[in-house]
Write a protein that holds these residues in place. Sequence first.
Motif, PDB file in Angstrom:
ATOM      1  N   TYR A 174       3.787  11.050 -15.081  1.00 25.60           N
ATOM      2  CA  TYR A 174       3.202  12.355 -14.732  1.00 25.60           C
ATOM      3  C   TYR A 174       3.350  12.542 -13.215  1.00 25.60           C
ATOM      4  CZ  TYR A 174      -0.505  15.851 -14.136  1.00 25.60           C
ATOM      5  OH  TYR A 174      -1.228  16.970 -13.801  1.00 25.60           O
ATOM      6  N   ASN A 175       3.821  13.716 -12.773  1.00 23.59           N
ATOM      7  CA  ASN A 175       4.186  13.823 -11.351  1.00 23.59           C
ATOM      8  C   ASN A 175       3.351  14.806 -10.529  1.00 23.59           C
ATOM      9  OD1 ASN A 175       5.124  16.258 -12.167  1.00 23.59           O
ATOM     10  ND2 ASN A 175       7.299  15.798 -11.876  1.00 23.59           N
ATOM     11  N   GLN A 176       2.153  15.155 -11.043  1.00 21.09           N
ATOM     12  CA  GLN A 176       1.321  16.098 -10.286  1.00 21.09           C
ATOM     13  C   GLN A 176       0.072  15.451  -9.679  1.00 21.09           C
ATOM     14  OE1 GLN A 176       2.173  19.571 -10.032  1.00 21.09           O
ATOM     15  NE2 GLN A 176       4.065  18.612 -10.756  1.00 21.09           N
ATOM     16  N   TYR A 177       0.039  14.113  -9.651  1.00 17.59           N
ATOM     17  CA  TYR A 177      -1.163  13.464  -9.108  1.00 17.59           C
ATOM     18  C   TYR A 177      -1.404  13.836  -7.646  1.00 17.59           C
ATOM     19  CZ  TYR A 177      -1.648  10.618 -13.300  1.00 17.59           C
ATOM     20  OH  TYR A 177      -1.833  10.200 -14.592  1.00 17.59           O
TER      21      TYR A 177
ATOM     22  N   GLU B   6       0.819  -1.208   0.000  1.00 16.51           N
ATOM     23  CA  GLU B   6       0.000   0.000   0.000  1.00 16.51           C
ATOM     24  C   GLU B   6       0.865   1.276   0.000  1.00 16.51           C
ATOM     25  OE1 GLU B   6      -2.579   0.226   3.461  1.00 16.51           O
ATOM     26  OE2 GLU B   6      -4.151  -0.427   2.064  1.00 16.51           O
ATOM     27  N   ASP B   7       1.873   1.274   0.858  1.00 17.59           N
ATOM     28  CA  ASP B   7       2.747   2.457   0.926  1.00 17.59           C
ATOM     29  C   ASP B   7       3.539   2.621  -0.367  1.00 17.59           C
ATOM     30  OD1 ASP B   7       1.857   3.012   3.412  1.00 17.59           O
ATOM     31  OD2 ASP B   7       3.662   2.389   4.471  1.00 17.59           O
TER      32      ASP B   7
ATOM     33  N   MET C 134       2.166   9.499  -5.677  1.00 19.35           N
ATOM     34  CA  MET C 134       2.425  10.869  -5.195  1.00 19.35           C
ATOM     35  C   MET C 134       3.781  11.397  -5.657  1.00 19.35           C
ATOM     36  SD  MET C 134      -0.017  11.530  -2.547  1.00 19.35           S
ATOM     37  CE  MET C 134       0.880  12.479  -1.354  1.00 19.35           C
ATOM     38  N   ARG C 135       4.802  10.531  -5.608  1.00 14.87           N
ATOM     39  CA  ARG C 135       6.166  10.969  -5.949  1.00 14.87           C
ATOM     40  C   ARG C 135       6.837   9.901  -6.801  1.00 14.87           C
ATOM     41  NH1 ARG C 135       5.802  11.583  -0.610  1.00 14.87           N
ATOM     42  NH2 ARG C 135       7.202   9.830  -0.317  1.00 14.87           N
ATOM     43  N   PRO C 136       6.450   9.828  -8.087  1.00 15.52           N
ATOM     44  CA  PRO C 136       6.916   8.735  -8.949  1.00 15.52           C
ATOM     45  C   PRO C 136       8.442   8.633  -9.039  1.00 15.52           C
ATOM     46  CG  PRO C 136       5.353  10.162 -10.118  1.00 15.52           C
ATOM     47  CD  PRO C 136       5.563  10.773  -8.783  1.00 15.52           C
TER      48      PRO C 136
END
Length: 128
Positions: A106-109, A83-84, A91-93
């Motif tokens: 894409y890094n703005q989720y 999960e983590d 959140m921080r690909p």
Amino acid sequence: MRRILTLTLILCVAAACSPAGRNADTDFPPGDAARGAVWFTESLGGAPACSTCHTLDGTKLTGPSFQGFSAAASTRIEGLCAEDYVHTSIMRPADYLVNGFGNSMYNQYGQRLSPQQIADLTAYLLTL
Ligand code: HEC
């Protein structure tokens, strides 16, 4: 002193992967996999749909396929539960890159999706 350290460690481990899906970054509510399946193919908050880069059938696009992902997720990063790992990957690909793939997710989720949507997507991916 030793006991306090041990206790702290146990609490941290418990907090990282409790059933409610909480982790250190954000409090994630429990996710709903059926809703996550819908979010997976939709553009939310102006962000690209996950399905533009990820398939479910083993085909590689820009990102890895999620075929068999639930089994892989808990083994990706030692000491990080599935999960983590998924929350962080969304959140921080750039924090963890899958072997053979570049930092092109894409890094703005984290800004565009709600914690509920991220929790739903996580629940869905962990059924695959
Ligand atoms: C622009 C393309 C792109 C989009 C859109 C995208 N991803 Fe990714 N994703 C990637 C790439 C490339 C990787 C591999 C590199 C990395 O680990 O960051 C990846 C990796 C991942 C991983 C780790 C996979 C593994 O096998 O360990 C997860 C989980 C993930 N993405 C979830 C999502 C979710 C959920 C969405 C939609 C909210 C999404 N991605 C949208 C490109 C994308």
